[in-house]
Design an enzyme around this catalytic site. Structure first.
Site, PDB file in Angstrom:
ATOM      1  N   ARG A 609       4.441  -4.005   4.486  1.00 11.86           N
ATOM      2  CA  ARG A 609       5.062  -2.549   3.792  1.00 11.86           C
ATOM      3  C   ARG A 609       4.266  -1.471   4.527  1.00 11.86           C
ATOM      4  O   ARG A 609       3.242  -1.251   4.228  1.00 11.86           O
ATOM      5  CB  ARG A 609       4.867  -2.853   2.257  1.00 11.86           C
ATOM      6  N   PHE A 614       3.189   8.042   2.156  1.00 17.62           N
ATOM      7  CA  PHE A 614       2.838   7.205   0.831  1.00 17.62           C
ATOM      8  C   PHE A 614       1.503   6.477   1.255  1.00 17.62           C
ATOM      9  O   PHE A 614       0.358   6.578   0.723  1.00 17.62           O
ATOM     10  CB  PHE A 614       3.842   6.635   0.216  1.00 17.62           C
ATOM     11  N   GLN A 617       0.597  -1.080   3.394  1.00 14.19           N
ATOM     12  CA  GLN A 617       0.075  -2.269   2.404  1.00 14.19           C
ATOM     13  C   GLN A 617       0.051  -3.573   3.236  1.00 14.19           C
ATOM     14  O   GLN A 617       0.775  -3.853   4.113  1.00 14.19           O
ATOM     15  CB  GLN A 617       1.294  -2.489   1.283  1.00 14.19           C
ATOM     16  N   ASN A 656      -0.452  -4.629  -7.052  1.00 14.56           N
ATOM     17  CA  ASN A 656      -0.122  -5.619  -8.235  1.00 14.56           C
ATOM     18  C   ASN A 656       1.462  -5.827  -8.827  1.00 14.56           C
ATOM     19  O   ASN A 656       2.219  -4.877  -8.127  1.00 14.56           O
ATOM     20  CB  ASN A 656      -1.066  -5.267  -9.550  1.00 14.56           C
ATOM     21  N   PHE A 667      -3.542  -1.912  -0.564  1.00 20.84           N
ATOM     22  CA  PHE A 667      -2.774  -0.805  -0.014  1.00 20.84           C
ATOM     23  C   PHE A 667      -3.720   0.282   0.333  1.00 20.84           C
ATOM     24  O   PHE A 667      -4.966   0.613  -0.227  1.00 20.84           O
ATOM     25  CB  PHE A 667      -1.727  -0.270  -0.428  1.00 20.84           C
ATOM     26  N   LEU A 676      -0.122   6.861  -9.640  1.00 24.34           N
ATOM     27  CA  LEU A 676      -0.782   5.360  -9.566  1.00 24.34           C
ATOM     28  C   LEU A 676      -2.101   5.157 -10.321  1.00 24.34           C
ATOM     29  O   LEU A 676      -2.472   4.176 -10.591  1.00 24.34           O
ATOM     30  CB  LEU A 676      -1.002   5.036  -8.131  1.00 24.34           C
ATOM     31  N   HIS A 680      -3.488   0.762 -10.804  1.00 23.76           N
ATOM     32  CA  HIS A 680      -3.891   0.183  -9.875  1.00 23.76           C
ATOM     33  C   HIS A 680      -5.529   0.509  -9.736  1.00 23.76           C
ATOM     34  O   HIS A 680      -6.089   1.476 -10.109  1.00 23.76           O
ATOM     35  CB  HIS A 680      -3.404   0.618  -8.623  1.00 23.76           C
TER      36      HIS A 680
END
Length: 719
Positions: A609, A614, A617, A656, A667, A676, A680
């Site tokens: 990903r 951003f 991952q 998660n 990531f 976030l 996380h």
């Protein structure tokens, strides 16, 4: 180079078998028995921090080691053969990672004697006196010189010099004459120090260039000076300043027979000067004032060879008849003291190994993948300035600066060091394939030491301890149960007790090779591997990991608390990404990450990903974002810490599917992502390879953020 000089390339040296390359095998076989040539090290011991130096006393049978925390340790040599001991006699003291041994199968070789907090910072030089090793000296970055009486393993004196007056370097020799004399180099200024020197000088403009450290005085001694101290009167002022060099010193060696010192600087200059009457002169002058030299005119020698080739020596090893210079171009040049002529060049450039692998891969005994791993470590060593003598040079101004500071990582303080055997016939060189033993008369590789351990250890610094060490037999008997029957060494035809101590890149262990290979008996190989790594200091993650992986067959349900690693390197198809880990703040997350990394769980896992602006991952073995589990199976809880937030790019965090659902996926952000926070677990920050992360972020993706071209994690290294 005239027709008598020879060049030894890697292809000829690697393929040469000892029995084929030596004209008189029986004689040379006798001589080489003084060198341990086993493929595995016998035993290893620890310091708390990275070990940088080792030296030995042939007369008293001691080995001294030093580390980046300023610690100097004394070790007494013991029997190197593995004794046959009844199980009832084994107490388990000094056992390996696995705890007390059921039966001792590994020779101890050395026993710890004493430790000194000798310096408040890294040790930059450690040397024993020549020719007998009656004394030793350590030089610290703090400007302190400590002298040791080896026989009593005690500090015999100390010199504290002003760091504003003399900046002591990492090259030193200790000479036993009518008095005890220490020659120690001065070092180059770091860029920060040079800037401070410029700012403090009222006569220079604040916008002027950095001072030329090749010529600038380091407040009383030139940057290329060699300082002579007395080990008896312990004056903080040198009794002589030797100024044959205009550039920073990079190597020193001493010939006790000829009373000659060989020195080298960063400009490529090699000097040979006589120290027979060195204490009688109070100031530096021409070398002719110091006694006879091995040549009539320097113009008739090959001492300008390195300068002509635009390289310089970063290490020099010497015998009574020859000296060898390991140069920054990764070629070893062998000289004869007779007229200082160049005899042979041994080529250790990676280019030679590249060609060898492509044409004769069987010659090295390693495949392309293994070679790629070792070559990556060589490049890492270059980044640590280890193969440039700890110096960095401005290519336009030719100014050299010290690239190592007291706060540099431990591996930055390490150096490369060759050695000759006690006959002067064999040269031992640390290489990418192990420690090569080269016969300097035939110029052939007659053995490779530690070749089986070279896949995980890059040996750097060598200290050869000759046979017939002074061993306390009564102590040996007491340790083994009090009966002479407890010790069986075979007969007079057994190999002698010579020992090779080797330091490895980035390691806080030193490795002792003897004539006994602990892994020769394949039936107990795992137990032997555990037993040879002694836990004489608190273990780190790599020690515990080795114990947990090797012990899985005995106790598959055992899990070690692996929470002490602080660094990780993601080796990807786009390059390496260095990550700083937070084991204290997120111990369980780090334990999970390390466990997966060491088990190979992340090997060949793709970045599934990628969202530009951003994050990227990875960590899912299925490759679609739906898989992955923890090392315990299933999921584990979050470790949210207020001080670890997503407030900057290149933050490493756990992926998660909601609170407390962490598995294996993680990531790396490419922008600050404060939304976030508290969702996380942040467990690391990228410290190197940011451009690699951005390159991965730039890979084209489809509408579901899946990359159109595959990007993989090849492996993960933790330390």
């Amino acid at each position: 180079m005239d027709s008598k000089k020879r060049r030894l390339d890697e292809s000829s040296s690697s393929e040469s078998h000892p029995s084929k390359s030596l004209k008189k095998p029986p004689i040379n076989n006798v001589l080489i028995t003084d060198i341990p040539t086993t493929p595995h090290y016998t035993i290893s011991y620890m310091h708390k921090q990275t070990i940088t130096h080792a030296t030995s006393s042939p007369r008293h049978g001691y080995v001294l080691t030093a580390s980046t925390d300023g610690i100097v340790k004394f070790w007494k040599r013991t029997a190197t053969a593995a004794p046959t001991i009844a199980k009832s006699n084994v107490s388990g003291q000094g056992g390996g990672i696995g705890g007390a041994d059921k039966e001792r199968t590994t020779a101890r070789c050395l026993e710890f004697v004493k430790s000194y907090n000798s310096h408040s910072g890294p040790v930059v030089a450690l040397t024993s006196s020549q020719p007998n090793g009656e004394s030793a000296a350590s030089v610290g970055y703090d400007g302190v010189v400590k002298f040791y009486d080896v026989a009593t393993f005690d500090v015999s004196g100390m010199i504290r010099v002003s760091t504003n007056t003399y900046k002591l370097g990492g090259e030193a020799v200790l000479m036993e004459k009518e008095d005890l004399y220490l020659l120690v180099s001065t070092r180059a200024l770091s860029r920060e120090e040079a800037k401070r020197e410029r700012d403090d000088n009222d006569e220079e403009e604040t916008t002027g260039p950095l001072p030329d450290v090749r010529k600038k005085k380091v407040n009383g001694a030139g940057a290329g000076s060699i300082l002579l101290f007395s080990g008896t009167n312990l004056s903080s002022e040198p009794i002589r300043i030797i100024s044959y060099h205009a550039s920073p010193i990079t190597a020193l060696a001493y010939n006790a027979v000829g009373q000659w010192v060989v020195s080298a600087d960063v400009s490529g200059v090699l000097e040979v000067f006589n120290v027979d009457n060195i204490a009688s002169s109070s100031s530096s002058s021409s070398s002719s004032d110091n006694g006879p030299l091995p040549y009539q005119s320097k113009l008739d020698t090959d001492l300008y060879t390195c300068m002509k080739k635009k390289t310089y020596a970063i290490d020099i090893a010497s015998t009574s008849t020859h000296f060898a210079a390991y140069c920054s171009d990764r070629k070893i040049r062998l000289f004869s003291y007779k007229n200082c002529k160049l005899i042979c060049i041994y080529d250790e450039r990676l280019k030679v190994y590249d060609n060898l692998l492509s044409t004769k891969s069987s010659a090295m005994g390693i495949d392309a993948i293994e070679y790629g791993k070792r070559a990556a470590m060589e490049r890492e060593m270059e980044d640590a300035h280890l193969l440039s003598g700890g110096l960095t040079t401005n290519p336009s101004t030719k100014q050299s600066f010290c690239a190592v500071t007291p706060n540099s990582e431990g591996s930055y303080h390490q150096s490369l060091h060759m050695t000759f055997d006690n006959t002067g016939k064999y040269l031992l060189i640390p290489t990418i394939v192990g420690v090569k033993v080269i016969d300097i008369t035939s110029h052939k590789v007659v053995a490779t030491i530690g070749k089986s351990d070279a896949s995980s250890l890059r040996f750097l610094y060598l200290c050869l301890c000759p046979g017939d060490a002074k061993i306390n037999q009564q102590m040996q008997l007491a340790r083994l149960g009090g009966s002479s029957a407890a010790i069986t060494h075979g007969g007079s035809d057994e190999p002698n007790d010579s020992l090779l101590v080797a330091l490895a890149y980035g390691k806080r262990r030193f490795y002792a090779f003897s004539h006994h290979d602990p892994l020769a008996n394949r039936e107990n190989e795992e137990q032997a591997v555990l037993a040879r790594d002694v836990l004489n200091e608190a273990p780190d993650a790599s020690d515990l990991l080795q114990a947990s992986h090797l012990g899985q067959n005995d106790n598959p349900d055992a899990h070690v608390n692996l929470t002490t690693a602080t660094k990780a390197i993601l080796r990807t198809t786009h390059g390496d990404i260095s990550i700083k880990l937070f084991p204290k703040e997120t111990p369980k997350t780090i334990q999970n990450f390390i466990g997966h990394a060491q088990s190979g769980y992340y090997d060949n896992v793709i970045f599934h990903r990628i969202i530009p602006g951003f994050m990227v991952q990875t960590g899912d073995p299925l490759g679609d974002g739906t898989g992955g589990e923890s090392i315990w199976g299933g999921e584990f809880e979050d470790e949210i810490r207020r001080e670890l937030r997503h407030d900057r790019p290149f933050t490493v965090s756990m992926a998660n599917a909601g609170p407390n659902t962490n598995g294996s996926q993680f990531f790396i952000t490419t922008v600050p992502t404060p939304w976030l926070d508290n969702k996380h677990t942040v467990f690391g920050r990228v410290t190197g390879g940011m451009e690699v992360v951005l390159a991965i972020e730039g890979v084209k993706t489809d509408d579901l953020d899946r990359p159109l071209s595959e990007v993989k994690i090849l492996s993960v290294d933790v330390s």
